[in-house]
Design an enzyme around this catalytic site. Structure first.
Site, PDB file in Angstrom:
ATOM      1  CD  GLU A 104      -1.599   1.871  -1.003  1.00 28.96           C
ATOM      2  OE1 GLU A 104      -2.091   0.974  -0.160  1.00 28.96           O
ATOM      3  OE2 GLU A 104      -1.086   2.458  -1.854  1.00 28.96           O
TER       4      GLU A 104
ATOM      5  CB  SER B  22       3.757  -0.309  -6.288  1.00 32.67           C
ATOM      6  OG  SER B  22       4.388  -1.112  -5.979  1.00 32.67           O
ATOM      7  CG  ASN B  23      -0.339  -0.155 -10.793  1.00 35.46           C
ATOM      8  OD1 ASN B  23      -0.061  -0.507 -11.795  1.00 35.46           O
ATOM      9  ND2 ASN B  23       0.145   1.410 -10.325  1.00 35.46           N
TER      10      ASN B  23
ATOM     11  CB  CYS C 196      -6.553   6.160  -4.124  1.00 37.21           C
ATOM     12  SG  CYS C 196      -7.593   4.654  -4.610  1.00 37.21           S
TER      13      CYS C 196
END
Length: 314
Positions: free
Chosen positions: A128, A225-226, A98
């Site tokens: 990430e 995670s989000n 991203c």
């Protein structure tokens, strides 16, 4: 009161996920199966299963990819060491990281060059975080818990900056930042906000509807995670209960007992058809009235990875 659903907007796919999933789909069309993908392209069970059915092969590390084959790097980003390994194995790579994660990578590189201590707020073991830390392993220290914030040591308190994983809870991140600033008053903020627009937009929508909800259902996978953060945000902002489900069939009918208002949202890696299936299920349980709660309109789109674009124009 009639049974009703409050449907959060924005929800679901963000621009980075859309781009990553489309990258794998187009690579399969253009080059044919198999297309190898390092880690899950995005953290969603349905997306990974659907792409696997079409010929994508998901691997944990590049050494599982046959020499000379094509590998796509996931939306979460990879460290320079992974690029290096891929080059050593003569792999053709398409980097679907991203662009908002790439921005954090570039910040890490820049501040390491200037010899800053970099405090990276994020979850240990998350892909990430591993990719970002790998950009400057000698300068980056991970701050995950309150204990980490209390114990982390820096060389020069006047030369320290914080960066963060893009998919964290905005509020929790600021709690860590305040803890760190208590210890290091000269701690610098990132040059621009690291938490991605989609993560904060989805959290804002949930904060807005949660106080009116007896129950908030978040569609998303456990390793997203989000999505996990959205459940926490719902509970922190007044929802009486909140659960994470991959599919409508995972909803326990007991959750709906005595519930008038159900809030529905989905993580940034979730295709909307899964939300529509959940709405259909809720309708069958008497929740026919659906009101959309809109807190932002997202217009962001990212161009496809360079390596793919050049082959598609031929």
């Amino acid at each position: 009161m009639p049974k009703r659903v409050l449907l959060a907007k924005p929800r679901g796919y963000c621009a980075g996920v859309d781009r990553a999933v489309e990258t794998v789909e187009l690579a399969l069309e253009k080059y044919g199966a198999p297309v190898y993908v390092r880690k899950e392209i995005v953290h969603n069970k349905y997306v990974v299963e659907t792409l696997s059915d079409r010929g994508a092969i998901f691997v944990n590390e590049t050494d599982e990819v046959p020499e000379g084959a094509l590998v796509v790097f996931s939306a979460h980003g990879v460290s320079p060491a992974v690029h290096e390994e891929a080059a050593q194995r003569s792999l053709r790579t398409i980097d679907a990281t991203c662009p908002l994660v790439t921005k954090v990578h570039k910040e890490a590189v820049r501040f390491a060059k200037e010899d800053y201590d970099i405090l990276l707020i994020g979850h240990e073991g998350h892909e990430e975080v591993e990719g970002t830390a790998g950009e400057a392993p000698d300068h980056v220290q991970l701050v995950d818990t309150a204990e980490d914030a209390a114990n982390v040591q820096v060389r020069d308190p006047a030369k320290v900056i914080w960066l963060s994983q893009t998919t964290l809870s905005v509020d929790e991140t600021m709690v860590r930042v305040r803890q760190l600033k208590d210890r290091f008053p000269e701690l610098q903020d990132p040059p621009s906000d690291d938490i991605c627009y989609a993560t904060s937009n989805r959290q804002t929508a949930v904060k807005t509807m949660a106080p009116s909800c007896d129950l908030v259902l978040v569609v998303g996978s456990k390793n997203s995670s989000n999505s996990v953060r959205l459940v926490e945000v719902a509970l922190q902002h007044g929802a009486k209960a909140s659960y994470l489900v991959d599919y409508a069939k995972e909803v326990d009918p007991a959750w709906l007992e005595g519930v008038e208002t159900v809030g529905v949202t989905s993580g940034a890696s979730v295709p909307d058809l899964l939300v529509m299936e959940l709405l259909k299920y809720l309708e069958s349980q008497g929740y026919g009235e659906v009101e959309e709660i809109t807190t932002a309109n997202e217009k962001i789109a990212f161009s496809l990875p360079r390596e793919l674009r050049k082959d598609l124009v031929r």
